[in-house]
Design a protein around this motif. Structure first.
Motif, short mmCIF file in Angstrom:
data_model
loop_
_atom_site.label_atom_id
_atom_site.label_comp_id
_atom_site.label_asym_id
_atom_site.label_seq_id
_atom_site.Cartn_x
_atom_site.Cartn_y
_atom_site.Cartn_z
N MET A 1 0.83 -1.19 0.00
CA MET A 1 0.00 0.00 0.00
C MET A 1 0.88 1.25 0.00
N LEU A 2 0.39 2.29 -0.69
CA LEU A 2 1.09 3.56 -0.71
C LEU A 2 1.14 4.16 0.69
N LYS A 3 2.26 4.80 1.01
CA LYS A 3 2.35 5.59 2.24
C LYS A 3 1.78 6.97 1.92
N LEU A 4 0.72 7.33 2.63
CA LEU A 4 0.01 8.58 2.38
C LEU A 4 0.58 9.68 3.26
N MET A 5 0.82 10.85 2.65
CA MET A 5 1.38 12.00 3.37
C MET A 5 0.39 13.17 3.25
N TYR A 6 0.21 13.91 4.34
CA TYR A 6 -0.72 15.04 4.32
C TYR A 6 -0.07 16.24 4.99
N ALA A 20 -7.29 8.13 10.52
CA ALA A 20 -7.91 7.61 9.29
C ALA A 20 -6.96 6.72 8.49
N GLY A 21 -5.67 6.71 8.87
CA GLY A 21 -4.72 5.86 8.17
C GLY A 21 -3.66 6.58 7.38
N VAL A 22 -3.56 7.91 7.52
CA VAL A 22 -2.46 8.65 6.88
C VAL A 22 -1.17 8.27 7.60
N ASP A 23 -0.14 7.98 6.83
CA ASP A 23 1.10 7.43 7.38
C ASP A 23 2.09 8.48 7.86
N ARG A 24 2.03 9.67 7.26
CA ARG A 24 3.06 10.67 7.53
C ARG A 24 2.45 12.06 7.47
N ILE A 25 2.62 12.83 8.55
CA ILE A 25 2.20 14.23 8.56
C ILE A 25 3.37 15.08 8.10
N PHE A 26 3.08 16.03 7.25
CA PHE A 26 4.06 16.79 6.49
C PHE A 26 4.01 18.24 6.98
N ILE A 27 5.04 18.65 7.71
CA ILE A 27 5.19 20.05 8.14
C ILE A 27 5.99 20.78 7.08
N ASP A 28 5.41 21.82 6.51
CA ASP A 28 6.00 22.48 5.34
C ASP A 28 6.51 23.87 5.70
N MET A 29 7.82 23.97 5.86
CA MET A 29 8.44 25.24 6.25
C MET A 29 9.06 25.98 5.06
N GLU A 30 8.91 25.44 3.85
CA GLU A 30 9.56 26.05 2.69
C GLU A 30 8.87 27.35 2.28
N VAL A 56 2.37 18.76 16.71
CA VAL A 56 1.75 17.67 15.97
C VAL A 56 2.16 16.32 16.56
N ARG A 57 3.42 16.21 16.96
CA ARG A 57 3.88 14.96 17.58
C ARG A 57 3.06 14.65 18.84
N ALA A 58 2.80 15.65 19.65
CA ALA A 58 2.01 15.43 20.86
C ALA A 58 0.61 14.95 20.53
N ALA A 59 0.08 15.41 19.39
CA ALA A 59 -1.29 15.04 19.00
C ALA A 59 -1.36 13.63 18.41
N VAL A 60 -0.39 13.26 17.57
CA VAL A 60 -0.50 11.99 16.84
C VAL A 60 0.21 10.84 17.53
N GLY A 61 1.09 11.12 18.48
CA GLY A 61 1.83 10.06 19.15
C GLY A 61 2.96 9.53 18.28
N GLY A 62 3.49 8.39 18.68
CA GLY A 62 4.68 7.86 18.01
C GLY A 62 4.41 6.95 16.84
N GLY A 63 3.15 6.63 16.56
CA GLY A 63 2.86 5.68 15.49
C GLY A 63 2.79 6.29 14.11
N THR A 64 2.80 7.61 14.01
CA THR A 64 2.72 8.30 12.72
C THR A 64 4.00 9.11 12.52
#
Length: 274
Positions: A1-6, A20-30, A56-64
């Motif tokens: 399965m694709l790793k989904l990033m948001y 919902a199953g998103v694998d990676r949260i993307f913080i965009d500082m560019e 965001v880490r505090a919200a999602v925990g260590g699994g994402t």
């Protein structure tokens, strides 16, 4: 399965996406140079900061996983990477690199403290990819269709799927055994270029990563958290359903899907030129 990033720095939205199953949260500082490159295009500058990573880490925990896209190389790059790592980034993404030496500098600055995922989005990076992939410490690669199509003076970013560019880059990444992804995708059942077609291309090309685009869930327009929760739950499930279908496709079906992509992209470009 694709790793989904948001892309989001909102802890509540990040938690909804992760649940919902998103694998990676993307913080965009560019921000450096982005407005000048993409002037006139319907793109977003996020103005995220390293402290958002910890929230965001505090919200999602260590699994994402949390990925930080830093600015292109500049005199402040080391401090920016350090701050991202110290705030909990699992992955560092560098945009707008051009040479193998740029990636050597990136790997040195990260120094093994996080995964390294360069964003390939310049024609010079595309030309030097085989040399760049020989550098130890490159963990993953994402092909950024938006800026890359501008480098090639194309009208529509998905022309890179029809002219062989993405095929060639993916082949070079596979040869080097570097996991890779490209571009973004909306929700199945939507889009001028249907998301189903794009997901099929990811499977044809062996891609492992994709960004959920703004059209998947535009939190700039949708603010009701229950509605956002519904969109993510249903949208991720729809993507996984399409993926399950793709895993059973024959080579002929992948070729047919690619022909559909080509026809659809050609029609879109004709409309843009009219």
């Amino acid at each position: 399965m694709l790793k989904l990033m948001y892309i989001t720095n909102d802890p509540t939205v990040a938690k909804i996406a992760a649940d919902a199953g998103v694998d990676r949260i993307f913080i965009d500082m560019e921000v450096l140079g982005k407005a000048e490159r993409q002037g006139g295009m319907d793109t977003v500058q996020s103005y995220h900061v390293p402290e958002d990573i910890a929230k965001v880490r505090a919200a999602v925990g260590g699994g994402t996983e949390i990925m930080a896209r830093v600015n292109p190389l500049n005199p402040n790059s080391q401090a920016e990477i350090d701050a991202s790592v110290e705030n909990g980034a699992d992955v560092i993404m560098l945009p707008m690199w051009h040479t193998a030496d740029d990636l050597r500098r990136l790997v040195s600055m990260v120094d093994g403290r996080a995964k390294v995922m360069p964003l390939l989005e310049t024609d010079t990076a595309a030309d030097t990819l085989p040399e760049a992939l020989s550098i130890p410490g490159i963990d993953q690669m994402h092909i950024g269709l938006n800026d890359l199509h501008l480098c090639y003076h194309q009208k529509f970013m998905f022309q890179l799927l029809t002219d062989g560019t993405v095929d060639r880059l993916c082949a070079e990444l596979r040869e080097a055994s570097i996991p890779y992804g490209f571009g973004g995708v909306g929700r199945p059942g939507s889009g001028t270029l249907p998301a189903e077609y794009i997901i099929g291309e990811h499977y044809r090309l062996g891609s492992q990563y994709v960004i959920l685009s703004r059209s998947f869930c535009n939190t700039g327009k949708i603010t009701d958290m229950d509605e956002i929760r519904r969109i993510f739950a249903e949208g991720v499930a729809d993507i996984r359903r399409v993926e399950r279908d793709c895993t059973a496709w024959t080579q002929k079906q992948f070729e047919e899907n690619h022909r559909r992509i080509c026809a659809c992209v050609e029609k879109i470009v004709r409309g843009m030129n009219a």
